[in-house]
Design a protein around this motif. Structure first.
Motif, mmCIF file in Angstrom:
data_model
loop_
_atom_site.group_PDB
_atom_site.id
_atom_site.type_symbol
_atom_site.label_atom_id
_atom_site.label_comp_id
_atom_site.label_asym_id
_atom_site.label_seq_id
_atom_site.Cartn_x
_atom_site.Cartn_y
_atom_site.Cartn_z
ATOM 1 N N GLU A 158 0.705 -1.261 -0.025
ATOM 2 C CA GLU A 158 -0.088 0.018 -0.094
ATOM 3 C C GLU A 158 0.863 1.241 -0.020
ATOM 4 N N LYS A 159 1.838 1.169 0.851
ATOM 5 C CA LYS A 159 2.877 2.257 0.609
ATOM 6 C C LYS A 159 3.489 2.749 -0.785
ATOM 7 N N ILE A 160 3.881 1.545 -1.195
ATOM 8 C CA ILE A 160 4.433 1.716 -2.667
ATOM 9 C C ILE A 160 3.347 2.266 -3.617
ATOM 10 N N VAL A 161 2.195 1.687 -3.471
ATOM 11 C CA VAL A 161 0.800 2.207 -4.188
ATOM 12 C C VAL A 161 0.798 3.756 -4.135
ATOM 13 N N ARG A 162 0.641 4.066 -2.632
ATOM 14 C CA ARG A 162 0.486 5.524 -2.316
ATOM 15 C C ARG A 162 1.757 6.475 -2.877
ATOM 16 N N ASN A 163 2.966 5.946 -2.942
ATOM 17 C CA ASN A 163 3.857 6.929 -3.175
ATOM 18 C C ASN A 163 3.984 6.761 -4.812
ATOM 19 N N CYS A 164 3.598 5.831 -5.635
ATOM 20 C CA CYS A 164 3.369 5.779 -7.102
ATOM 21 C C CYS A 164 2.330 6.823 -7.218
ATOM 22 N N SER A 165 1.191 6.720 -6.522
ATOM 23 C CA SER A 165 0.134 7.610 -6.694
ATOM 24 C C SER A 165 0.455 8.897 -6.712
ATOM 25 N N ARG A 166 1.380 9.340 -5.552
ATOM 26 C CA ARG A 166 1.935 10.808 -5.283
ATOM 27 C C ARG A 166 2.644 11.146 -6.499
ATOM 28 N N ALA A 167 3.568 10.307 -7.221
ATOM 29 C CA ALA A 167 4.555 10.721 -8.027
ATOM 30 C C ALA A 167 3.670 10.915 -9.575
ATOM 31 N N ALA A 168 2.688 9.829 -9.854
ATOM 32 C CA ALA A 168 1.887 10.203 -10.622
ATOM 33 C C ALA A 168 1.176 11.508 -10.857
ATOM 34 N N ASP A 169 0.565 11.906 -9.747
ATOM 35 C CA ASP A 169 -0.153 13.158 -9.390
ATOM 36 C C ASP A 169 0.992 14.234 -9.795
ATOM 37 N N VAL A 170 2.123 14.362 -9.172
ATOM 38 C CA VAL A 170 3.058 15.410 -9.322
ATOM 39 C C VAL A 170 3.354 15.206 -10.895
ATOM 40 N N LYS A 171 3.678 14.433 -11.695
ATOM 41 C CA LYS A 171 3.880 14.210 -13.138
ATOM 42 C C LYS A 171 2.881 14.720 -13.777
ATOM 43 N N LEU A 172 1.546 14.411 -13.489
ATOM 44 C CA LEU A 172 0.368 14.750 -13.957
ATOM 45 C C LEU A 172 0.271 16.248 -14.100
ATOM 46 N N GLY A 173 0.443 16.973 -12.614
ATOM 47 C CA GLY A 173 0.731 18.593 -12.565
ATOM 48 C C GLY A 173 1.634 19.118 -13.420
ATOM 49 N N GLU A 174 2.865 18.439 -13.565
ATOM 50 C CA GLU A 174 4.022 18.986 -14.277
ATOM 51 C C GLU A 174 3.658 18.950 -15.810
ATOM 52 N N ASP A 175 2.601 17.793 -16.192
ATOM 53 C CA ASP A 175 2.266 17.733 -17.676
ATOM 54 C C ASP A 175 1.228 18.766 -17.777
ATOM 55 N N MET A 176 0.411 19.023 -17.089
ATOM 56 C CA MET A 176 -0.665 19.796 -17.111
ATOM 57 C C MET A 176 -0.136 21.396 -17.270
ATOM 58 N N GLN A 177 0.944 21.732 -16.429
ATOM 59 C CA GLN A 177 1.500 22.906 -16.688
ATOM 60 C C GLN A 177 2.229 23.210 -18.014
ATOM 61 N N ARG A 178 3.019 22.064 -18.595
ATOM 62 C CA ARG A 178 3.526 22.150 -19.698
ATOM 63 C C ARG A 178 2.194 22.310 -20.729
ATOM 64 N N VAL A 179 1.249 21.809 -20.696
ATOM 65 C CA VAL A 179 0.057 21.876 -21.541
ATOM 66 C C VAL A 179 -0.548 23.332 -21.682
ATOM 67 N N LYS A 180 -0.459 23.737 -20.295
ATOM 68 C CA LYS A 180 -1.056 25.264 -20.036
ATOM 69 C C LYS A 180 -0.022 26.107 -20.968
ATOM 70 N N THR A 181 1.342 25.971 -20.455
ATOM 71 C CA THR A 181 2.177 26.711 -21.309
ATOM 72 C C THR A 181 2.248 26.642 -22.777
ATOM 73 N N ALA A 182 2.069 25.461 -23.308
ATOM 74 C CA ALA A 182 1.770 25.138 -24.794
ATOM 75 C C ALA A 182 0.585 25.938 -25.224
ATOM 76 N N ALA A 183 -0.337 25.946 -24.678
ATOM 77 C CA ALA A 183 -1.788 26.361 -25.133
ATOM 78 C C ALA A 183 -1.745 28.008 -25.207
ATOM 79 N N ALA A 184 -0.858 28.370 -24.055
ATOM 80 C CA ALA A 184 -0.524 29.918 -24.161
ATOM 81 C C ALA A 184 0.313 30.369 -25.365
ATOM 82 N N GLU A 185 1.106 29.413 -25.361
ATOM 83 C CA GLU A 185 2.265 29.785 -26.761
ATOM 84 C C GLU A 185 1.284 29.677 -27.949
ATOM 85 N N LEU A 186 0.502 28.572 -27.821
ATOM 86 C CA LEU A 186 -0.412 28.385 -29.266
ATOM 87 C C LEU A 186 -1.083 29.770 -29.439
#
Length: 135
Positions: free
Chosen positions: A36-64
């Motif tokens: 469960e600890k591994i799943v929680r850590n992976c979930s947090r890492a996925a959330d962080v990655k998703l947040g970074e990806d969303m930020q890149r998407v927002k930046t790309a959308a603004a540039e577009l």
């Protein structure tokens, strides 16, 4: 009362992500806890990655959006340039046409004057001059 609480939780709290019975301690083995600890850590890492990806998407959308605005400005500028060039070509063509008409008008006037002059000269010829020119 439990039915009322269950109904309230289903209609209000579940949609908000609130747990029905709170954070009570669950009984699990050490292996289950590590899993469960591994799943929680992976979930947090996925959330962080998703947040970074969303930020890149927002930046790309603004540039577009900026590129689209620039393209629209360039399009409008080119339309203005096209209209200006058309007007310039029309002025040049009109000027050349007028010049051409004036030139041919002058040539016509010159030809008319020469014809009149020639007719005057022919009218003043003597019969002897006529015989010399015809032979």
């Amino acid at each position: 009362m439990r039915d009322l609480q269950d109904t309230y939780w289903l209609e209000v709290c579940a949609a908000l992500g609130i747990r029905r019975f709170g954070f009570s301690r669950r009984r699990m083995t050490r292996a289950e806890w590590h899993k469960e600890k591994i799943v929680r850590n992976c979930s947090r890492a996925a959330d962080v990655k998703l947040g970074e990806d969303m930020q890149r998407v927002k930046t790309a959308a603004a540039e577009l959006l900026k590129w689209q605005q620039d393209l629209e400005q360039w399009r409008l500028q080119m339309l203005g340039d096209r209209d200006r060039i058309r007007q310039e070509i029309m002025r040049e063509t009109d000027a050349r046409y007028r010049e051409h008409i004036e030139k041919h008008g002058r040539l016509y006037q010159t030809e008319v004057a020469l014809r009149i002059e020639t007719e005057k000269q022919l009218a003043h010829r003597t019969p002897e001059e006529e015989l010399i020119c015809s032979s």
